[in-house]
Motif scaffolding. Structure first.
Motif, PDB file in Angstrom:
ATOM      1  N   VAL A 267       0.844  -1.202   0.000  1.00 39.43           N
ATOM      2  CA  VAL A 267       0.000   0.000   0.000  1.00 39.43           C
ATOM      3  C   VAL A 267       0.873   1.243   0.000  1.00 39.43           C
ATOM      4  CG1 VAL A 267      -1.704   1.295   1.343  1.00 39.43           C
ATOM      5  CG2 VAL A 267      -1.857  -1.202   1.207  1.00 39.43           C
ATOM      6  N   ARG A 268       0.553   2.168  -0.908  1.00 36.08           N
ATOM      7  CA  ARG A 268       1.249   3.450  -0.926  1.00 36.08           C
ATOM      8  C   ARG A 268       0.755   4.280   0.258  1.00 36.08           C
ATOM      9  NH1 ARG A 268       1.263   6.107  -6.361  1.00 36.08           N
ATOM     10  NH2 ARG A 268      -0.958   5.791  -6.085  1.00 36.08           N
ATOM     11  N   VAL A 269       1.669   4.696   1.104  1.00 34.52           N
ATOM     12  CA  VAL A 269       1.347   5.435   2.325  1.00 34.52           C
ATOM     13  C   VAL A 269       1.545   6.930   2.138  1.00 34.52           C
ATOM     14  CG1 VAL A 269       2.032   5.756   4.746  1.00 34.52           C
ATOM     15  CG2 VAL A 269       1.944   3.464   3.767  1.00 34.52           C
ATOM     16  N   PHE A 270       2.571   7.295   1.370  1.00 34.50           N
ATOM     17  CA  PHE A 270       2.916   8.705   1.183  1.00 34.50           C
ATOM     18  C   PHE A 270       3.608   8.850  -0.161  1.00 34.50           C
ATOM     19  CE2 PHE A 270       5.909  12.240   1.520  1.00 34.50           C
ATOM     20  CZ  PHE A 270       5.111  13.240   2.024  1.00 34.50           C
TER      21      PHE A 270
ATOM     22  N   ILE B  69       6.683   5.964  13.550  1.00 34.22           N
ATOM     23  CA  ILE B  69       7.375   5.914  12.272  1.00 34.22           C
ATOM     24  C   ILE B  69       7.383   7.348  11.765  1.00 34.22           C
ATOM     25  CG2 ILE B  69       7.241   5.085   9.893  1.00 34.22           C
ATOM     26  CD1 ILE B  69       5.809   2.565  11.140  1.00 34.22           C
ATOM     27  N   VAL B  70       8.549   7.808  11.339  1.00 37.08           N
ATOM     28  CA  VAL B  70       8.714   9.194  10.909  1.00 37.08           C
ATOM     29  C   VAL B  70       8.967   9.209   9.408  1.00 37.08           C
ATOM     30  CG1 VAL B  70      10.070  11.297  11.174  1.00 37.08           C
ATOM     31  CG2 VAL B  70       9.718   9.791  13.148  1.00 37.08           C
ATOM     32  N   ILE B  71       8.120   9.928   8.701  1.00 39.72           N
ATOM     33  CA  ILE B  71       8.309  10.153   7.267  1.00 39.72           C
ATOM     34  C   ILE B  71       8.700  11.610   7.114  1.00 39.72           C
ATOM     35  CG2 ILE B  71       7.227  10.202   4.996  1.00 39.72           C
ATOM     36  CD1 ILE B  71       5.182   8.124   6.143  1.00 39.72           C
ATOM     37  N   GLN B  72       9.854  11.858   6.520  1.00 38.70           N
ATOM     38  CA  GLN B  72      10.282  13.238   6.339  1.00 38.70           C
ATOM     39  C   GLN B  72      10.456  13.523   4.859  1.00 38.70           C
ATOM     40  OE1 GLN B  72      13.848  14.593   8.316  1.00 38.70           O
ATOM     41  NE2 GLN B  72      13.091  16.677   8.205  1.00 38.70           N
ATOM     42  N   SER B  73       9.916  14.657   4.451  1.00 35.18           N
ATOM     43  CA  SER B  73      10.077  15.142   3.098  1.00 35.18           C
ATOM     44  C   SER B  73      10.814  16.475   3.202  1.00 35.18           C
ATOM     45  CB  SER B  73       8.711  15.326   2.431  1.00 35.18           C
ATOM     46  OG  SER B  73       8.873  15.773   1.113  1.00 35.18           O
ATOM     47  N   ALA B  74      11.986  16.562   2.567  1.00 33.54           N
ATOM     48  CA  ALA B  74      12.815  17.753   2.765  1.00 33.54           C
ATOM     49  C   ALA B  74      13.428  18.231   1.456  1.00 33.54           C
ATOM     50  CB  ALA B  74      13.916  17.450   3.770  1.00 33.54           C
ATOM     51  N   SER B  75      13.518  19.558   1.360  1.00 33.02           N
ATOM     52  CA  SER B  75      14.254  20.203   0.270  1.00 33.02           C
ATOM     53  C   SER B  75      15.414  20.958   0.923  1.00 33.02           C
ATOM     54  CB  SER B  75      13.344  21.163  -0.501  1.00 33.02           C
ATOM     55  OG  SER B  75      13.063  22.311   0.278  1.00 33.02           O
ATOM     56  N   ARG B  76      16.087  21.802   0.164  1.00 28.59           N
ATOM     57  CA  ARG B  76      17.191  22.581   0.735  1.00 28.59           C
ATOM     58  C   ARG B  76      16.707  23.631   1.729  1.00 28.59           C
ATOM     59  NH1 ARG B  76      22.151  21.929  -1.709  1.00 28.59           N
ATOM     60  NH2 ARG B  76      22.108  21.008  -3.780  1.00 28.59           N
TER      61      ARG B  76
ATOM     62  N   THR C  23       7.236  16.835   8.227  1.00 25.66           N
ATOM     63  CA  THR C  23       7.333  15.546   8.898  1.00 25.66           C
ATOM     64  C   THR C  23       5.950  14.978   9.158  1.00 25.66           C
ATOM     65  OG1 THR C  23       9.401  16.224   9.951  1.00 25.66           O
ATOM     66  CG2 THR C  23       8.249  14.350  10.915  1.00 25.66           C
ATOM     67  N   TRP C  24       5.809  13.703   8.857  1.00 23.11           N
ATOM     68  CA  TRP C  24       4.577  12.962   9.067  1.00 23.11           C
ATOM     69  C   TRP C  24       4.863  11.855  10.069  1.00 23.11           C
ATOM     70  CZ3 TRP C  24       0.079  13.816   6.015  1.00 23.11           C
ATOM     71  CH2 TRP C  24       0.227  14.789   5.037  1.00 23.11           C
ATOM     72  N   LEU C  25       3.896  11.545  10.922  1.00 18.90           N
ATOM     73  CA  LEU C  25       4.044  10.494  11.922  1.00 18.90           C
ATOM     74  C   LEU C  25       2.974   9.429  11.752  1.00 18.90           C
ATOM     75  CD1 LEU C  25       4.700  12.595  15.155  1.00 18.90           C
ATOM     76  CD2 LEU C  25       6.381  11.448  13.706  1.00 18.90           C
ATOM     77  N   LEU C  26       3.366   8.211  12.104  1.00 20.55           N
ATOM     78  CA  LEU C  26       2.471   7.067  12.047  1.00 20.55           C
ATOM     79  C   LEU C  26       2.800   6.194  13.254  1.00 20.55           C
ATOM     80  CD1 LEU C  26       0.418   5.414  10.347  1.00 20.55           C
ATOM     81  CD2 LEU C  26       2.364   4.444   9.154  1.00 20.55           C
ATOM     82  N   SER C  27       1.810   5.839  14.039  1.00 25.55           N
ATOM     83  CA  SER C  27       2.031   5.029  15.224  1.00 25.55           C
ATOM     84  C   SER C  27       2.519   3.632  14.838  1.00 25.55           C
ATOM     85  CB  SER C  27       0.741   4.902  16.037  1.00 25.55           C
ATOM     86  OG  SER C  27       0.896   3.959  17.074  1.00 25.55           O
ATOM     87  N   THR C  28       3.565   3.155  15.521  1.00 25.63           N
ATOM     88  CA  THR C  28       4.048   1.797  15.257  1.00 25.63           C
ATOM     89  C   THR C  28       3.049   0.754  15.747  1.00 25.63           C
ATOM     90  OG1 THR C  28       5.306   1.786  17.324  1.00 25.63           O
ATOM     91  CG2 THR C  28       6.485   2.442  15.328  1.00 25.63           C
ATOM     92  N   ASP C  29       2.114   1.155  16.617  1.00 26.14           N
ATOM     93  CA  ASP C  29       1.067   0.243  17.090  1.00 26.14           C
ATOM     94  C   ASP C  29      -0.136   0.185  16.148  1.00 26.14           C
ATOM     95  OD1 ASP C  29       2.335  -0.575  19.511  1.00 26.14           O
ATOM     96  OD2 ASP C  29       1.791   1.352  20.396  1.00 26.14           O
TER      97      ASP C  29
ATOM     98  N   PRO D 256      -0.099   0.522  12.370  1.00 24.94           N
ATOM     99  CA  PRO D 256       0.598   0.748  11.101  1.00 24.94           C
ATOM    100  C   PRO D 256      -0.296   0.908   9.880  1.00 24.94           C
ATOM    101  CG  PRO D 256       0.758  -1.541  11.749  1.00 24.94           C
ATOM    102  CD  PRO D 256       0.119  -0.824  12.894  1.00 24.94           C
ATOM    103  N   THR D 257      -1.565   0.558   9.990  1.00 28.20           N
ATOM    104  CA  THR D 257      -2.449   0.699   8.830  1.00 28.20           C
ATOM    105  C   THR D 257      -3.215   2.024   8.850  1.00 28.20           C
ATOM    106  OG1 THR D 257      -4.207  -0.556   9.918  1.00 28.20           O
ATOM    107  CG2 THR D 257      -2.671  -1.796   8.520  1.00 28.20           C
ATOM    108  N   ASP D 258      -3.022   2.828   9.889  1.00 24.97           N
ATOM    109  CA  ASP D 258      -3.619   4.165   9.919  1.00 24.97           C
ATOM    110  C   ASP D 258      -2.939   5.063   8.887  1.00 24.97           C
ATOM    111  OD1 ASP D 258      -5.160   3.292  12.012  1.00 24.97           O
ATOM    112  OD2 ASP D 258      -4.321   4.668  13.503  1.00 24.97           O
ATOM    113  N   ASP D 259      -3.588   6.176   8.585  1.00 23.78           N
ATOM    114  CA  ASP D 259      -2.955   7.180   7.727  1.00 23.78           C
ATOM    115  C   ASP D 259      -1.963   7.988   8.556  1.00 23.78           C
ATOM    116  OD1 ASP D 259      -4.444   6.505   5.477  1.00 23.78           O
ATOM    117  OD2 ASP D 259      -6.075   7.861   6.023  1.00 23.78           O
ATOM    118  N   PRO D 260      -0.820   8.371   7.957  1.00 20.24           N
ATOM    119  CA  PRO D 260       0.107   9.218   8.698  1.00 20.24           C
ATOM    120  C   PRO D 260      -0.487  10.620   8.910  1.00 20.24           C
ATOM    121  CG  PRO D 260       0.867   8.896   6.439  1.00 20.24           C
ATOM    122  CD  PRO D 260      -0.358   8.046   6.627  1.00 20.24           C
TER     123      PRO D 260
END
Length: 173
Positions: free
Chosen positions: A120-123, A143-150, A155-161, A163-167
């Motif tokens: 499943v595509r999450v982000f 779980i930390v998803i980071q999207s960064a430019s210069r 930052t997006w977060l998703l609970s490790t408990d 994992p199928t929730d949306d970030p």
């Protein structure tokens, strides 16, 4: 040896009791070898690891059963070296794939033991100025998803408990 050997043991004195991954064995027969991800699941049953054996920065992600020392049938080709993250129960693995320009851009959720076609595509980061990375917090709660430019990041977060929730976004860019 040319490459590291990853071990673990019950104490510091016995830290080399078990070999988790010998990069020398994995590199054998390849002119080029680069280890990308190497992350043990929170339940200590699996290790996610990836390798590039051609130098093209296209990594093959594997999941090793730490009890048997053998890789599972799960093989995720063409992944980025942008991190991985585990759900707390060790049943879900999150990874990143590149876009057509080889920019780490998309986070996927893979259930251990299932086909990649079911992932499943999450982000998905569509802005080509931003690169995506993934990891876990020190507490293993998020779980930390980071999207960064210069000049900016998000930052997006998703609970490790869960994992199928949306970030959820922490603070929009």
């Amino acid at each position: 040896k040319s490459y590291p050997v990853h071990h673990r043991g019950p104490t510091a004195d016995r830290a080399t009791d078990r070999v988790l991954l010998d990069e020398n064995l994995e590199a054998d027969g390849h002119e080029d070898f680069d280890l990308g991800a190497f992350d043990v699941s929170m339940d200590h049953c699996f290790a996610a690891w990836s390798m590039d054996t051609t130098g093209d920065e296209q990594y093959t992600l594997r999941i090793r059963d730490l009890d048997t020392g053998h890789d599972l049938d799960d093989q995720l080709d063409d992944t980025s070296n942008a991190g991985v993250a585990w759900s707390r129960d060790g049943q879900w693995l999150f990874y990143v794939t590149p876009d057509a320009q080889e920019r780490p851009a998309t986070v996927w959720r893979h259930r251990i033991g299932t086909l990649r076609a079911d992932d499943v595509r999450v982000f998905d980061e569509t802005d080509e100025r931003f690169f995506v990375g993934i990891g876990s917090t020190r507490s293993d709660s998020w779980i930390v998803i980071q999207s960064a430019s210069r000049t900016s990041s998000e930052t997006w977060l998703l609970s490790t408990d869960r994992p199928t929730d949306d970030p959820i976004v922490v603070l929009e860019r």
